[in-house]
Design a protein around this motif. Structure first.
Motif, PDB file in Angstrom:
ATOM      1  N   ARG A  73      83.604 -21.671 -31.948  1.00 13.81           N
ATOM      2  CA  ARG A  73      84.022 -22.495 -31.162  1.00 13.81           C
ATOM      3  C   ARG A  73      84.404 -23.057 -29.641  1.00 13.81           C
ATOM      4  NH1 ARG A  73      88.198 -26.917 -34.589  1.00 13.81           N
ATOM      5  NH2 ARG A  73      89.158 -25.055 -33.820  1.00 13.81           N
ATOM      6  N   GLU A  74      84.999 -21.781 -29.842  1.00 13.82           N
ATOM      7  CA  GLU A  74      86.095 -21.917 -28.911  1.00 13.82           C
ATOM      8  C   GLU A  74      85.218 -21.102 -27.332  1.00 13.82           C
ATOM      9  OE1 GLU A  74      89.868 -18.686 -27.423  1.00 13.82           O
ATOM     10  OE2 GLU A  74      89.883 -20.328 -29.512  1.00 13.82           O
TER      11      GLU A  74
ATOM     12  N   GLN B  92      81.958 -21.939 -27.197  1.00 18.84           N
ATOM     13  CA  GLN B  92      80.791 -22.131 -26.800  1.00 18.84           C
ATOM     14  C   GLN B  92      79.791 -22.273 -28.060  1.00 18.84           C
ATOM     15  OE1 GLN B  92      81.472 -24.672 -23.066  1.00 18.84           O
ATOM     16  NE2 GLN B  92      83.765 -24.910 -23.630  1.00 18.84           N
TER      17      GLN B  92
ATOM     18  N   ASP C  39      76.995 -26.095 -30.911  1.00 16.71           N
ATOM     19  CA  ASP C  39      76.531 -27.185 -30.845  1.00 16.71           C
ATOM     20  C   ASP C  39      78.354 -27.888 -31.500  1.00 16.71           C
ATOM     21  OD1 ASP C  39      75.837 -27.847 -28.609  1.00 16.71           O
ATOM     22  OD2 ASP C  39      73.911 -28.078 -28.951  1.00 16.71           O
ATOM     23  N   VAL C  40      79.312 -28.793 -31.656  1.00 15.69           N
ATOM     24  CA  VAL C  40      80.094 -29.228 -32.736  1.00 15.69           C
ATOM     25  C   VAL C  40      80.505 -30.694 -32.578  1.00 15.69           C
ATOM     26  CG1 VAL C  40      81.913 -26.815 -32.794  1.00 15.69           C
ATOM     27  CG2 VAL C  40      82.759 -28.326 -30.731  1.00 15.69           C
ATOM     28  N   PRO C  41      80.055 -30.799 -33.602  1.00 17.50           N
ATOM     29  CA  PRO C  41      80.669 -30.420 -34.871  1.00 17.50           C
ATOM     30  C   PRO C  41      79.745 -30.305 -35.636  1.00 17.50           C
ATOM     31  CG  PRO C  41      80.835 -32.680 -35.113  1.00 17.50           C
ATOM     32  CD  PRO C  41      80.591 -32.678 -33.972  1.00 17.50           C
TER      33      PRO C  41
ATOM     34  N   ILE D  31      82.766 -26.771 -38.183  1.00 20.95           N
ATOM     35  CA  ILE D  31      83.447 -26.643 -37.816  1.00 20.95           C
ATOM     36  C   ILE D  31      84.099 -28.025 -36.821  1.00 20.95           C
ATOM     37  CG2 ILE D  31      82.923 -24.653 -35.249  1.00 20.95           C
ATOM     38  CD1 ILE D  31      81.595 -23.452 -36.366  1.00 20.95           C
TER      39      ILE D  31
ATOM     40  N   ALA E 116      84.630 -30.564 -33.965  1.00 24.85           N
ATOM     41  CA  ALA E 116      84.818 -30.348 -32.829  1.00 24.85           C
ATOM     42  C   ALA E 116      86.003 -30.184 -32.194  1.00 24.85           C
ATOM     43  CB  ALA E 116      84.248 -31.931 -32.197  1.00 24.85           C
TER      44      ALA E 116
ATOM     45  N   PRO F 163      89.225 -28.661 -31.149  1.00 20.15           N
ATOM     46  CA  PRO F 163      90.072 -27.450 -30.699  1.00 20.15           C
ATOM     47  C   PRO F 163      91.381 -26.499 -31.527  1.00 20.15           C
ATOM     48  CG  PRO F 163      90.583 -28.575 -28.551  1.00 20.15           C
ATOM     49  CD  PRO F 163      89.906 -29.317 -29.677  1.00 20.15           C
TER      50      PRO F 163
ATOM     51  N   VAL G 273      89.859 -24.995 -39.542  1.00 19.11           N
ATOM     52  CA  VAL G 273      87.641 -24.458 -40.089  1.00 19.11           C
ATOM     53  C   VAL G 273      87.612 -24.907 -41.621  1.00 19.11           C
ATOM     54  CG1 VAL G 273      86.029 -22.980 -39.912  1.00 19.11           C
ATOM     55  CG2 VAL G 273      87.139 -23.230 -37.581  1.00 19.11           C
TER      56      VAL G 273
END
Length: 280
Positions: free
Chosen positions: A232-233, A235, A238-240, A261, A263, A265, A269
């Motif tokens: 996630r951090e 990128q 594609d979150v969630p 994961i 969205a 930040p 998790v």
């Protein structure tokens, strides 16, 4: 103490990651806990002290030392607790912080557990330290996947994330155990998360674990949670979203870890898996 033995992240007692579980370790000393973990001999044993309705103090010990958080032992403990007391919501008070855990029953009657990690973080891995780590692993920089840069990821425990460019490189695990153990002790890393990306949301992982006194951890929930934060951090997904981590296949103990994961930040998790009694 009653010692239970479970396998997490598999419905097959011969797969996944074995964990010891003690559902009531009230009154036991740290020396007692370490002795029991060494006797059990699995990569981790979880020790529970109930402190209130749905609230459990939980400590995790490898055969050699205490670790702040362990994902597969959390899943195993949650399933064992649900089989004794029923499914529902729990809070595990760990040395890494409070971890929310929920259990439900699947259609086949098995118990599925989900933990939500503490807030994940990701930090740079310096070039000199990376070189030392690759040397201990007996990897070269050409073995790395440039799309997944090396980092140290945290979601209750610290794990360097090192991505292989090929599945073949991941399958060859022949590292310098004393050198890697010394490096991990210096930086307080719990395991090294070696990964290979099969597709956008499917990964394969291996986790060297010399601090636990074993060459490799078969299925590592804490590393999977940290890896979700890393993705996630940076990128990289594609979150969630939910990603799947396959682990243990190269050592004959296949397991599957589902990583949710969100969205946000700062959100923890989620790691989901099953657990069944160990047969061995």
């Amino acid at each position: 103490m009653e010692i239970l033995r479970y396998v997490a992240f598999s419905t097959d007692p011969a797969g996944g990651n074995p964990a010891g579980v003690v559902l009531d370790a009230s009154g036991a000393s740290e020396r007692d806990l370490l002795a029991v973990a060494a006797e059990v001999g699995f990569s981790e044993t979880a020790f529970v002290v109930p402190v209130g309705e749905g609230v459990l103090d939980v400590r995790y010990f490898s055969p050699l030392a205490e670790v702040p958080f362990c994902g597969h032992a959390t899943i195993a403990t949650a399933v064992a607790y649900a089989e004794r007391h029923g499914v529902g919501e729990l809070v595990f008070r760990t040395k890494a912080g409070d971890v929310r855990v929920s259990t439900t029953r699947a259609e086949d009657g098995s118990v599925v557990a989900t933990l939500v990690s503490v807030e994940p973080t990701t930090e740079e891995l310096g070039a000199d330290v990376l070189g030392e780590l690759l040397g201990a692993l007996r990897w070269s920089r050409d073995d790395l996947d440039p799309a997944l840069p090396p980092r140290v990821a945290y979601a209750g425990a610290r794990h360097p994330v090192i991505a292989s460019a090929t599945r073949e490189r991941l399958a060859e695990l022949a590292y310098d155990m004393p050198a890697l153990a010394g490096l991990m002790a210096r930086f307080e890393w719990t395991t090294v998360d070696l990964v290979w990306r099969e597709s956008a949301t499917v990964f394969h992982a291996r986790n060297p674990f010399p601090p636990g006194g074993v060459v490799e951890d078969p299925a590592t929930g804490a590393a999977a949670a940290a890896f979700g934060g890393y993705l996630r951090e940076l990128q990289l997904v594609d979150v969630p979203c939910e990603v799947t981590v396959h682990q243990g296949y190269d050592m004959g103990r296949p397991g599957t870890i589902r990583v949710g994961i969100p969205a946000d930040p700062g959100a923890g998790v989620s790691v989901t898996g099953t657990a069944v009694p160990y047969a061995g």
